[in-house]
Design a protein around this motif. Structure first.
Motif, short mmCIF file in Angstrom:
data_model
loop_
_atom_site.label_atom_id
_atom_site.label_comp_id
_atom_site.label_asym_id
_atom_site.label_seq_id
_atom_site.Cartn_x
_atom_site.Cartn_y
_atom_site.Cartn_z
N THR A 1 0.82 -1.22 0.00
CA THR A 1 0.00 0.00 0.00
C THR A 1 0.85 1.26 0.00
O THR A 1 0.58 2.21 -0.73
CB THR A 1 -0.92 0.02 1.23
OG1 THR A 1 -1.72 -1.17 1.23
CG2 THR A 1 -1.83 1.24 1.21
N GLU A 2 1.89 1.29 0.81
CA GLU A 2 2.72 2.48 0.94
C GLU A 2 3.41 2.82 -0.39
O GLU A 2 3.40 3.97 -0.83
CB GLU A 2 3.77 2.28 2.03
CG GLU A 2 4.65 3.51 2.26
CD GLU A 2 5.65 3.31 3.39
OE1 GLU A 2 6.53 4.17 3.55
OE2 GLU A 2 5.55 2.29 4.09
N SER A 3 3.99 1.82 -1.04
CA SER A 3 4.70 2.05 -2.31
C SER A 3 3.74 2.47 -3.41
O SER A 3 4.06 3.34 -4.23
CB SER A 3 5.47 0.80 -2.74
OG SER A 3 6.50 0.51 -1.82
N LEU A 4 2.56 1.87 -3.44
CA LEU A 4 1.58 2.23 -4.46
C LEU A 4 1.10 3.67 -4.26
O LEU A 4 0.97 4.43 -5.23
CB LEU A 4 0.40 1.27 -4.44
CG LEU A 4 -0.69 1.53 -5.50
CD1 LEU A 4 -0.11 1.49 -6.91
CD2 LEU A 4 -1.83 0.53 -5.36
N THR A 5 0.87 4.05 -3.02
CA THR A 5 0.45 5.42 -2.73
C THR A 5 1.51 6.42 -3.17
O THR A 5 1.21 7.47 -3.77
CB THR A 5 0.16 5.60 -1.23
OG1 THR A 5 -0.85 4.67 -0.83
CG2 THR A 5 -0.30 7.02 -0.93
N THR A 6 2.77 6.12 -2.88
CA THR A 6 3.89 6.98 -3.29
C THR A 6 3.97 7.08 -4.80
O THR A 6 4.17 8.16 -5.36
CB THR A 6 5.21 6.45 -2.73
OG1 THR A 6 5.15 6.42 -1.29
CG2 THR A 6 6.39 7.31 -3.18
N TYR A 7 3.80 5.96 -5.47
CA TYR A 7 3.85 5.91 -6.94
C TYR A 7 2.75 6.77 -7.55
O TYR A 7 3.00 7.53 -8.50
CB TYR A 7 3.71 4.46 -7.38
CG TYR A 7 3.89 4.21 -8.86
CD1 TYR A 7 5.15 4.11 -9.42
CD2 TYR A 7 2.79 4.04 -9.70
CE1 TYR A 7 5.34 3.86 -10.78
CE2 TYR A 7 2.95 3.79 -11.06
CZ TYR A 7 4.23 3.71 -11.58
OH TYR A 7 4.39 3.45 -12.93
N LEU A 8 1.55 6.68 -7.00
CA LEU A 8 0.42 7.47 -7.50
C LEU A 8 0.66 8.96 -7.26
O LEU A 8 0.36 9.80 -8.13
CB LEU A 8 -0.88 7.04 -6.83
CG LEU A 8 -1.33 5.59 -7.06
CD1 LEU A 8 -2.64 5.34 -6.32
CD2 LEU A 8 -1.49 5.29 -8.54
N LYS A 9 1.20 9.30 -6.10
CA LYS A 9 1.48 10.71 -5.78
C LYS A 9 2.53 11.27 -6.72
O LYS A 9 2.40 12.40 -7.21
CB LYS A 9 1.94 10.84 -4.33
CG LYS A 9 2.18 12.29 -3.92
CD LYS A 9 2.61 12.38 -2.46
CE LYS A 9 2.85 13.84 -2.07
NZ LYS A 9 3.30 13.96 -0.66
N GLU A 10 3.56 10.50 -7.01
CA GLU A 10 4.62 10.95 -7.93
C GLU A 10 4.05 11.23 -9.32
O GLU A 10 4.39 12.23 -9.96
CB GLU A 10 5.72 9.89 -8.02
CG GLU A 10 6.57 9.79 -6.77
CD GLU A 10 7.54 8.62 -6.82
OE1 GLU A 10 8.40 8.52 -5.93
OE2 GLU A 10 7.43 7.79 -7.76
N ALA A 11 3.17 10.34 -9.77
CA ALA A 11 2.55 10.52 -11.08
C ALA A 11 1.67 11.78 -11.10
O ALA A 11 1.68 12.54 -12.08
CB ALA A 11 1.72 9.29 -11.45
#
Length: 276
Positions: free
Chosen positions: A256-266
């Motif tokens: 969850t943490e990595s996916l949230t970071t990935y979405l925020k970066e995008a």
């Protein structure tokens, strides 16, 4: 300025009408005689319109498919005269520009460009010079470019009310277009083709409609464009597949943490595009 436009489809006819409204004298050629007749009747193509007018104009705009642009120049090179400029509106550049550069006689300049605008429909009847307003405009320089070419293309861009003007070479153009245009069309098509539910058309929202709008495609033109820019497009497809695989892996391991970071970066990367 006297301008001859080769091809009165969506882009060519839109250019012709928009440039006529800005005071240019416009002539035109199209394989469909009816398109020429209608353009003359409406009034944005001169009544004394015939192929030999190419000899009298300052600028020739090629608005056919890339291969057809090359064939047209080969067949009508005898009508060109020193001091004229040739340009085109094609979606891919490197191969076509190289071919045209080898054909053109001396003292005729050639700088390509790409109007980053279009519609789901095509052809003369779909013309709309207003679609260019605030669209991006790429000037593509080559071996036959001279300084005055950019001045002329900037005038055309301003007349048609384009927005940002960017100057690139053919290789850079094709790499950019492989990503910003061709890959997006591939994604839209693939998304539509991946659907296997009969009820989908009754369950779509804005996100699906926005993403798949460009799947309503001119299949003949885009097949040619994909193959002419195949190497650059394949690289971009591979880059996208890596990102898609990354998202899949994050879902599989429930990170969850990595996916949230990935979405925020995008999100932040995309928001930066809107800052001028």
């Amino acid at each position: 300025m006297k301008i001859f436009i080769v091809g009165l489809g969506l882009i060519g006819a839109s250019y012709a009408e928009g440039l006529h409204k800005n005071g240019h004298v416009v002539y035109g050629y199209d394989q469909k005689i009816e398109n020429i007749k209608q353009a003359i009747e409406i009034g944005f193509i001169e009544k004394e319109n015939h192929i030999e007018q190419i000899t009298k104009v300052d600028l020739i705009i090629l608005a056919l498919y890339p291969k057809d642009n090359v064939i047209f120049i080969k067949n009508h090179v005898n009508l060109l005269r020193p001091g004229q400029m040739v340009t085109d509106v094609s979606g891919t550049k490197a191969w076509m520009m190289n071919e045209i550069e080898q054909i053109l006689p001396e003292k005729i300049s050639y700088t390509s460009h790409h109007p980053m605008a279009g519609k789901e429909t095509n052809g003369f009847e779909s013309r709309d010079y207003r679609m260019f307003r605030q669209a991006n405009f790429l000037i593509v320089t080559g071996k036959r470019s001279v300084k005055k070419d950019q001045d002329i293309l900037r005038l055309i861009a301003n007349n048609l009310k384009f927005g940002k003007i960017t100057v690139v070479d053919a290789k850079t153009h094709d790499e950019l277009i492989a990503f910003t245009s061709q890959l997006t069309h591939v994604l839209a098509i693939s998304l539509v083709q991946s659907d296997h539910l009969d009820e989908t058309k009754h369950a779509t929202g804005d996100s699906y409609r926005d993403l798949t709008r460009i799947a309503k495609i001119n299949e003949t033109m885009w097949t040619e464009l994909f193959f002419e820019n195949k190497d650059a497009l394949l690289l971009k497809i591979n880059d996208f597949m890596k990102e898609l695989k990354h998202v899949k892996e994050l879902l599989l391991v429930e990170d969850t943490e990595s996916l949230t970071t990935y979405l925020k970066e995008a999100k932040e990367k995309r928001k930066s595009f809107d800052i001028h």
